[in-house]
Each structure stands twice: as C-alpha cells, then as structure tokens.
Scaffold this active site. Structure first.
Site, mmCIF file in Angstrom:
data_model
loop_
_atom_site.group_PDB
_atom_site.id
_atom_site.type_symbol
_atom_site.label_atom_id
_atom_site.label_comp_id
_atom_site.label_asym_id
_atom_site.label_seq_id
_atom_site.Cartn_x
_atom_site.Cartn_y
_atom_site.Cartn_z
ATOM 1 N N HIS A 3 0.807 -1.218 0.000
ATOM 2 C CA HIS A 3 0.000 0.000 0.000
ATOM 3 C C HIS A 3 0.845 1.274 0.000
ATOM 4 O O HIS A 3 0.314 2.373 -0.134
ATOM 5 C CB HIS A 3 -0.987 -0.010 1.179
ATOM 6 C CG HIS A 3 -0.377 0.281 2.521
ATOM 7 N ND1 HIS A 3 0.018 -0.700 3.386
ATOM 8 C CD2 HIS A 3 -0.117 1.451 3.149
ATOM 9 C CE1 HIS A 3 0.493 -0.163 4.494
ATOM 10 N NE2 HIS A 3 0.422 1.158 4.380
ATOM 11 N N ASP A 41 -0.004 -7.612 1.419
ATOM 12 C CA ASP A 41 0.507 -6.251 1.552
ATOM 13 C C ASP A 41 2.026 -6.248 1.645
ATOM 14 O O ASP A 41 2.618 -5.976 2.691
ATOM 15 C CB ASP A 41 -0.114 -5.589 2.787
ATOM 16 C CG ASP A 41 0.076 -4.069 2.786
ATOM 17 O OD1 ASP A 41 0.555 -3.543 1.770
ATOM 18 O OD2 ASP A 41 -0.269 -3.438 3.796
ATOM 19 N N GLN A 67 0.612 6.047 11.736
ATOM 20 C CA GLN A 67 0.770 6.508 10.363
ATOM 21 C C GLN A 67 2.180 7.036 10.125
ATOM 22 O O GLN A 67 2.740 7.739 10.931
ATOM 23 C CB GLN A 67 -0.279 7.565 10.003
ATOM 24 C CG GLN A 67 -0.212 8.842 10.817
ATOM 25 C CD GLN A 67 -1.132 8.827 12.022
ATOM 26 O OE1 GLN A 67 -1.562 7.775 12.472
ATOM 27 N NE2 GLN A 67 -1.434 10.006 12.551
ATOM 28 N N ASP A 107 4.620 4.739 9.516
ATOM 29 C CA ASP A 107 5.476 3.580 9.763
ATOM 30 C C ASP A 107 5.172 2.425 8.820
ATOM 31 O O ASP A 107 5.824 1.383 8.875
ATOM 32 C CB ASP A 107 5.335 3.100 11.204
ATOM 33 C CG ASP A 107 5.865 4.108 12.207
ATOM 34 O OD1 ASP A 107 6.904 4.717 11.920
ATOM 35 O OD2 ASP A 107 5.234 4.305 13.249
#
Length: 478
Positions: free
Chosen positions: A81, A126, A216, A218
């Site tokens: 992502h 992911d 957020q 990381d």
C-alpha cells in the site's frame, strides 16, 4: 466498508490520516508507534523510545512516508500500500544508515523499479519490493521468516512515523516492543478486524490496554524478533490498524513467512535474492604432487557476472576469479579442505566445499582428472580423459578402483572403458542403465597384471543418437 477503509487509508497521503481519524475509528495505514524497550509491556506513549545509531542497521526510510528493510543490497522490502503498480519508478528516495534523517552521513538511493505483490487489492498480500538505482553494499540484510516458530512473545517495531495518533512524522527513529496476539483474539476485536485474513496477516500490540503500537508513517517497516542464533528475523510488515495504540485495536502486519517464497522469487526476477547463488564444486579430489590439475565448479541463480574466490587451496594452485576454474600443480602433499565462494553482482553469496588429498610422489594412492571432456553424440570412436602415473613401482592391485563421474542423459547409450598404459582394455560400463541419467560409480578392477607407471585413459563412447553429455571427472586408485 472494511475494504474501502483499509485501501483508502493505506494508500492515502499522510496528510489525510488526521482528517480520516476525525471521522471516527478508521483503519489507518499502520505506521510505527514504538513503545518500551526490552522489559515488561506496559502502556506507553505511541512514540516509544529513541533507537541507537546502528541498532537496526537494515532499516530504511522511504520518501513517500513509509519504512522498509534491506532484503538485498539492491532491494527494499516494504508494504504494497506504500507503492503504486508494478513497473519502472524513479520517484522514490530511500535513506539508509542513520537514525536522524538529517544526519549528513546518511546514504540515499533513488528507485528504478517497483514490484507490488500480484493480486494486491487492499486486503492481504501487503508486500512490495523497491529496486534501488545502485546497491547499498555496506547495508546488512534483514532475513525474513519462513515458518511460525517465532510467532510468540514480544516483537520489536521501529519507524519514523507519528508518535501520537494523527501526529506528524519524526526526525529520529523510534522503537517499541509489541506482544503477539493470536488471530482469533485479533479477529474478535470486531469491526474491520472481523475480516482479518489468517496466514496473510498477524497481529501485535497491547490488546487490553493499548498504548503501544505503530502509527501513520510507519507503514512498510519491519516487525522483527531475534532467533536462537541472536539474528534479527523479519516476522511482519507494518500494514494497518484502527487508530494508533487504542485498546482492543491492535496493529496488523503482513505475515512475512506466508509470502517468503513469493518474495524470494520476485527478488530473483529483479536481479537476485540473498543467498540465491547455488554453487556446485568439483567434488572430493585425490591427486599427486607434481601432477597438473584442472578443476571446474559451476554457479547458478543470483545475478551474473559472478566473482569467484577459494580458500584452503594447495600450494601451487589458484582459482580464476571470472570462471571459477582451479588450475596449477600441487607442490605440497597433504589433505586440504577447499571452500569455493561465489559473489554475484547483486550481493548474493554461495559456497561449496570439498576435500582435496594431495599424495606424495611415489605413494600412488590415487590420481584424479577433473577436466570436462565432451562426448559427441553417436560417436563410436570415443573420447579420452588421461591420468599419468609416475615415480611408482610394481603393478596395480586385484582390487584397484576406478571412480567415474559422467554427466549424460540416457546412460544406456554409453560404453566406458579403462585403457591401461600397454593398451589393455577393461570394460567398465556397456550400455546398461537404460533411460536413467549419468554415471556416478566406483568400479573394482583387477589390475595386478598392469604396471602402475604410464598414461591411463578413460574412454567413453556414445553408441546411439540424440543424447549427449561429458566426462566430468574420474579417479584411479591403484
């Protein structure tokens, strides 16, 4: 709803994270919020504690606001992502070698290609690889898990992400410990967690009290644990979570071991995987002082060109750094353990070891010819590989040994003979074995009527069409 939340937030810019959080309990791209150092897990600030310079020597910061780890000198493992589609990409900058992103000693590289996990759609899978424009050869590599043996206890996470939910990125690397949470317990948190993908995802964090989490910024960074050999092993990739460090809202990580083979194969396709070089040595050798030798090894996998080296060689011999061929004339008797090492251009390494016995002149214990000799198809004249014995007395024994290694498909085509110095022929193999491949056999031959000194020849003939091969090596023990 779960899918769209995860996808939107994972792929969205960091600036959007705070706005999304203001809307409610949204699934945030899990970007590291480290907590306490080794010790009991207690509620901590999401920001954790500062990491020491060199403590996590494989960690990488990516310019799009994600983390990653050095998988090979040219490849960074991160989250799917964090990147766009598979293909050429020169827009990403990787920073390595520092805990302070403004440290002037930092090393940077731009990307030239991105490989995103096939089939990634925001649910599972992911992971991604970013290929750098040139290798960072000084970077230690982070091994990835291939089984679940370390799926317990506490894990270490680290990153430059927000220290509080909705906060800004950090200049200094922070670290934290997060405890393992079973898939069942994690799924039981409800909401987006009810769709947890077992095997593809693994959870960690303080389930009851929260306080320790990634956050957020990381995303893509590694979750690691030391194995029995005290090596860091990557267990997970920071993926997603609801908020940061909330009770009963743990961090969710890509379960690396489930994708280990896919990651390895992708790395090979991009120019080599760690340890991806396979080396085949010449096998154990027995030669005599003063006899010239030529020994061949081969390598496969990794990224050519290869660079060859060897340790433990007998005096008077050397290895060609470009071809891996060992040549020379051993000058000192003894038993040598030789290790041949190959380094590929992507930083991969492979080795092969063999024992080399160099006999003194006159011992006549054994001699080997390791030079490959091609066997032409449907050739009844035959090809020869020679061994010259000198300085010996008397005749061979009633149980002399001829060890033959021939690489050839359909060995039923082959006729193999030992030809003595006086021209006497001893048949070793006469078109037996049918469609099986290769000859790797030790033959016992009565050579008591043959003097030891002179040139002995191994003759190989191909008596049928289609299949081909070569004499790899043979050893005569008189």
């Amino acid at each position: 709803m779960r899918n769209s939340l995860r996808t939107a937030l994972r792929a969205g810019a960091i600036a959007l994270a705070g706005a999304m959080l203001a809307l409610g309990s949204a699934a945030v791209p899990a970007q590291a919020a480290p907590a306490a150092d080794p010790g009991p897990i207690t509620p901590q600030v999401v920001g954790g504690t500062p990491a020491a310079q060199g403590e996590f020597p494989w960690i990488v910061r990516l310019s799009m606001g994600c983390g990653g780890a050095m998988y090979t000198p040219s490849l960074v493992l991160t989250a799917a992502h964090c990147v766009g589609a598979t293909g050429n990409n020169t827009s990403i900058t990787a920073t390595w070698g520092v805990v302070d992103l403004q440290d002037p000693t930092r090393t940077t590289r731009t990307s030239n290609y991105v490989y995103r996990a096939p089939g990634y759609n925001g649910n599972g899978k992911d992971w991604a690889l970013i290929r750098l424009s040139s290798p960072i050869t000084a970077a230690p590599l982070l091994k990835i898990a291939t089984d679940t043996s370390l799926h317990s206890g506490n894990f270490q996470v680290m990153g430059w992400g927000a220290a509080t939910e909705g906060g800004g990125q950090q200049r200094y690397l922070l670290k934290a410990q997060v405890p393992f949470i079973s898939d069942t317990q994690c799924q039981g948190a409800g909401g987006s967690y009810s769709g947890l993908i077992f095997n593809e995802e693994i959870c960690a964090g303080n389930y009851t009290s929260g306080g320790v989490d990634t956050c957020q910024g990381d995303s893509g960074g590694p979750m690691v644990k030391r194995n029995a050999s005290n090596e860091w092993i990557q267990i997970g990739i920071v993926s997603w979570g609801i908020g940061c460090a909330r009770p009963q809202n743990p961090g969710v990580y890509t379960e690396v071991r489930y994708f280990a083979t896919d990651i390895y194969n992708a790395a090979v396709s991009l120019g080599g995987a760690p340890g991806g070089v396979s080396v085949t040595g010449p096998g154990n050798q027995s030669t005599t002082v003063g006899n010239a030798v030529t020994l061949n090894s081969s390598a496969s996998g990794g990224t050519s060109p290869y660079s060859w080296s060897a340790s433990g060689l007998p005096a008077g011999t050397s290895i060609n750094s470009s071809t891996g061929q060992i040549t020379g004339t051993p000058s000192t008797a003894g038993t040598y353990t030789v290790t041949v090492t190959v380094n590929d251009s992507a930083g991969g390494t492979g080795t092969a070891s063999f024992t080399w016995t160099v006999n003194p002149v006159g011992s006549c214990a054994a001699a080997t010819n390791g030079t490959d000799v091609s066997i032409p198809d449907n050739n009844t004249t035959g090809v020869y590989s020679n061994i010259t014995i000198s300085g010996c007395t008397g005749n061979g024994s009633t149980t002399s040994k001829v060890e033959v290694h021939i690489v050839h498909t359909y060995k039923g085509d082959l006729i193999v003979d030992l030809v003595a110095p006086d021209g006497s022929v001893y048949n070793l193999h006469n078109r037996s074995g049918g469609s099986t491949d290769n000859i790797d056999t030790i033959y016992t031959v009565n050579l008591s009527s043959e003097v030891k000194n002179g040139t002995w020849r191994l003759r190989a003939r191909d008596a049928a069409s289609i299949d081909t091969g070569y004499i790899n090596s043979w050893t005569l023990t008189l």
